[in-house]
Write an enzyme that holds these catalytic residues in place. Structure first.
Site, PDB file in Angstrom:
ATOM      1  N   HIS A 150       0.905  -1.197   0.077  1.00  0.00           N
ATOM      2  CA  HIS A 150      -0.047   0.055   0.004  1.00  0.00           C
ATOM      3  C   HIS A 150       0.919   1.377  -0.030  1.00  0.00           C
ATOM      4  CE1 HIS A 150       0.473  -0.400   4.497  1.00  0.00           C
ATOM      5  NE2 HIS A 150       0.486   0.986   4.379  1.00  0.00           N
ATOM      6  N   ASP A 179       0.458  -7.683   1.457  1.00  0.00           N
ATOM      7  CA  ASP A 179       0.767  -6.181   1.654  1.00  0.00           C
ATOM      8  C   ASP A 179       2.321  -6.049   1.579  1.00  0.00           C
ATOM      9  OD1 ASP A 179       0.477  -3.560   1.828  1.00  0.00           O
ATOM     10  OD2 ASP A 179       0.085  -3.582   3.999  1.00  0.00           O
ATOM     11  N   SER A 200       4.735   2.702   7.585  1.00  0.00           N
ATOM     12  CA  SER A 200       4.385   1.507   6.893  1.00  0.00           C
ATOM     13  C   SER A 200       5.527   1.216   6.060  1.00  0.00           C
ATOM     14  CB  SER A 200       3.075   1.658   6.103  1.00  0.00           C
ATOM     15  OG  SER A 200       2.118   1.504   6.754  1.00  0.00           O
TER      16      SER A 200
END
Length: 480
Positions: A208, A241, A323
């Site tokens: 993402h 992910d 992230s």
């Protein structure tokens, strides 16, 4: 468990406070601080969504059932800007009360040095904080009289940071982390983090983080020394992910981070997270492993897409921009990839995007390593599967094989792993090996910690009775 992505936008930094007045007349007031129907999905087809953390890039496949929407995406936080410090640095305080001028009396004839010293002592007692400054001034003016001044050391001595300290681990790991900027062809995108995976210039991060740049977007990676490199996406796995990018014209002195063994991690172990929260690159935070095998279905909030993981939970502060960054152990080994956060709806700012409340989740590095290697080798992810559709309803009873499949398909693939193991629609899977399964997302996350071809023991209930069966996991290539 649903989590939120860390978000896309980087808010402006709060306004710097003005310098305080030298001698304000009076104190100014301080400034104010600033049920839908259960969805059914093939866990090995396109995953469905709840919610995700970071740079705002979406996942790459859609959920099979629109009745399982993720929460709306969080918005940019409001920091209050000048409200914190700008208006709250008013007069008064220590300046006015302690800054009163005191006239030193001149020594009388015949009293000599003793009278002068006495006068200085009296002034120091009366003036309080001002006395030290007056005494120092008078001592300098009378230095010819043989007074001695003793100055404090200007050095704290040698500061030794032993291996294993947070400072030593951070110093070794930071040069191998990058801040990633990803943007789509329309200019939309955000900021995340990644780390050096090998000497060939491959960088591992979250899907993402880079998803906006997958189809014709712009991608760059900046090291802590300020060197910036253009990059391209080698492969991305929406369900896991995980993504791998490669630096263009990569330097020859890259130092890959050492990968640990996430299976050996224990609750209570120290953790160190590196990332770019809210765009603040090269930020280091610490915590512990709070839990293992935490089932997490996370979404970036841009659509009905989700990633599933059996995550490491940590209380190290993780925020939007973290992230894709490494979660390290006390020795500096990578044990996970920071991916998701659980947060309050308003993030504690009153409005806007949420931040850390001490519930962060990382993809175990053993799983991420396998995925990254497959992406580098083939450019596509490979998922383990059982070949059955399960309900995504959030229950505590297990993962139920649905009576109907996705898009009119069979709920149990004919000739697939579940079919060969004797599983049927309506069966409720309660265990995979020794891991308790309480829902469909939990089952998906656990299956994806395995590789295709692994043999697992499935415990399930049928007609109120418990059964077990052996199952060899199949495989599916790609996210579509």
């Amino acid at each position: 468990m649903s989590t939120e992505n860390e978000g896309t936008a980087v808010p402006p930094a709060p306004s710097a406070p003005p310098p305080p007045a030298d001698a304000p007349a009076a104190s100014a007031p301080q400034g104010a601080h600033p049920g839908s129907a259960p969805a059914a999905a093939d866990p090995y087809g396109p995953p469905a969504a709840q919610a995700h953390p970071d740079a705002g890039a979406g996942e790459s496949s859609s959920a099979p059932d629109p009745s399982w929407p993720p929460p709306p995406p969080p918005s940019t936080p409001a920091y209050g800007g000048a409200g914190h410090g700008a208006a709250g640095q008013g007069g008064g305080g220590w300046g006015a009360g302690w800054g009163t001028t005191h006239q030193q009396p001149a020594p009388k004839n015949g009293r000599g040095r003793g009278g002068l010293v006495a006068a200085v002592l009296v002034a120091a007692l009366v003036a309080g904080g001002l006395g030290g400054g007056l005494g120092y001034t008078l001592a300098r003016e009378n230095d010819s009289g043989g007074s001695t001044t003793v100055s404090s050391s200007t050095s704290g001595g040698n500061v030794k940071r032993d291996p294993g300290t947070v400072a030593a681990v951070a110093a070794a790991a930071l040069p191998s982390t990058v801040t990633i900027e990803a943007a789509s062809s329309s200019g939309e995108g955000g900021t995340g983090t990644g780390f050096v995976f090998d000497k060939q210039g491959h960088i591992v991060t979250n899907n993402h983080v880079v998803a906006d740049a997958v189809d014709g977007g712009n991608l760059s990676a900046t090291f802590p020394d300020g060197k910036k490199y253009e990059a391209e996406v080698v492969g991305n796995a929406q369900g896991y992910d995980v993504a791998v990018i490669k630096l263009k014209n990569a330097p020859s002195d890259l130092k890959p981070l050492t990968l640990g063994n996430s299976d050996d991690v224990a609750v209570g172990d120290s953790t160190i997270a590196i990332g770019a929260p809210f765009g603040l690159s090269n930020t280091v935070t610490t915590g512990i492993i709070s839990a293992k095998n935490r089932p997490v279905a996370s979404s970036d909030g841009t659509g009905s897409k989700a990633s599933y993981m059996s995550a490491l939970q940590t209380d190290a502060s993780i925020n939007p921009g973290n992230s894709g960054g490494p979660l390290l152990d006390a020795q500096g080994n990578v044990i996970g990839i920071n991916s998701a956060i659980q947060s309050t709806s308003n993030g504690g700012f009153g409005t806007g995007q949420a931040g850390s409340i001490g519930l962060g989740f990382a993809i175990p590095i053993n799983q991420a390593k396998y995925v990254a290697q497959e992406l580098i080798r083939t450019g596509k992810p490979v998922y383990a599967k059982i070949g059955a559709s399960v309900s995504l309803e959030d229950t505590t009873n297990g993962a139920k094989i649905t009576e109907q499949g996705v898009g009119g398909t069979e709920p149990v693939d004919p000739g697939g792993p579940a079919d060969k193991a004797g599983l049927k629609p309506g069966d409720v899977i309660t265990k995979l090996d020794d891991r308790v399964i309480d829902s469909g997302p939990t089952l998906i996350g656990e299956i994806w910690t395995h590789k295709p071809g692994d043999e697992v023991t499935i415990t399930y209930e049928r007609g109120g009775k418990e059964h077990t069966t052996e199952l060899t996991l199949g495989s599916r290539v790609g996210d579509s």
